[in-house]
Design a protein around this motif. Structure first.
Motif, PDB file in Angstrom:
ATOM      1  N   TYR A 155       0.901  -1.285   0.260  1.00  0.00           N
ATOM      2  CA  TYR A 155       0.113  -0.155   0.062  1.00  0.00           C
ATOM      3  C   TYR A 155       0.981   1.216  -0.141  1.00  0.00           C
ATOM      4  CZ  TYR A 155      -3.209  -3.707   1.447  1.00  0.00           C
ATOM      5  OH  TYR A 155      -4.039  -4.569   1.367  1.00  0.00           O
ATOM      6  N   ASN A 168      -4.894   5.410  -1.831  1.00  0.00           N
ATOM      7  CA  ASN A 168      -3.615   4.655  -2.478  1.00  0.00           C
ATOM      8  C   ASN A 168      -3.131   5.468  -3.719  1.00  0.00           C
ATOM      9  OD1 ASN A 168      -2.182   2.373  -2.554  1.00  0.00           O
ATOM     10  ND2 ASN A 168      -3.539   1.100  -3.154  1.00  0.00           N
ATOM     11  N   SER A 189      -1.085   1.235  -7.696  1.00  0.00           N
ATOM     12  CA  SER A 189      -1.882  -0.132  -7.702  1.00  0.00           C
ATOM     13  C   SER A 189      -0.746  -1.130  -8.148  1.00  0.00           C
ATOM     14  CB  SER A 189      -3.051   0.036  -8.419  1.00  0.00           C
ATOM     15  OG  SER A 189      -3.570  -1.179  -8.571  1.00  0.00           O
TER      16      SER A 189
END
Length: 181
Positions: free
Chosen positions: A76, A84, A87
């Motif tokens: 994360y 966030n 990814s």
């Protein structure tokens, strides 16, 4: 609540702040300031599993990255509002400690750890994973990524029940200290 790291003192956009990222028992990440107040604008994020190590922080190109790793290897990378930023599909599974290496660009920056068999994993923030293997006879209890021989290059340090070993970036053995029983 389950606190995963101590108070971190870092600069966010030129202002000195303290942050205390906390993972609660329901998998939410909260961020508190030095006064014990929730950081203004922070949006709690739900994670997939418990964290097994501390949060790390770095800034690059004026952007903050608060990085954490859960027990399943999910990474994360949160901004200072709790969203966030990245990814990553690749996972970083290893012993609980990991190290953050900041380079000139985000895609060159990486996290590094080793698993219990001596497999070194470098997860780049560009979502590529490099794997190196060190031939170890015993299970790794602890991994360190430091410059052990003062050559300005970080080395791989492994601790097992039987010995302490240091390897260079080229995976050449620097030393092997065997413990007496």
């Amino acid at each position: 609540f389950q606190a995963e790291d101590g108070i971190r003192d870092y600069k966010v956009t030129g202002v000195q702040t303290c942050a205390l990222p906390i993972l609660d028992s329901k998998g939410n990440i909260f961020n508190y300031d030095a006064s014990g107040n929730l950081v203004k604008g922070w949006e709690s994020m739900k994670v997939k599993a418990d964290f097994d190590s501390e949060f790390k922080h770095f800034q690059l190109s004026g952007k903050d990255y608060i990085v954490g790793k859960d027990v399943e290897g999910n990474i994360y990378a949160l901004d200072r509002r709790g969203k966030n930023r990245l990814s990553l599909k690749q996972q970083l599974i290893g012993v609980s400690n990991y190290y953050l290496v900041k380079k000139k660009t985000l895609s060159e920056s990486f996290l590094i750890t080793a698993d219990s068999t001596g497999v070194i994993k470098k997860l780049f923030f560009g979502d590529s994973l490099n794997i190196l293997s060190v031939p170890l006879k015993n299970q790794v209890k602890s991994f360190n990524y430091i410059d052990i021989n003062n050559d300005n290059t970080k080395d791989y340090i492994f601790l097992t029940d039987e010995n302490l070993m240091a390897y260079s970036q080229d995976l050449e053995l620097i030393y092997n200290i065997e413990f007496e029983e």
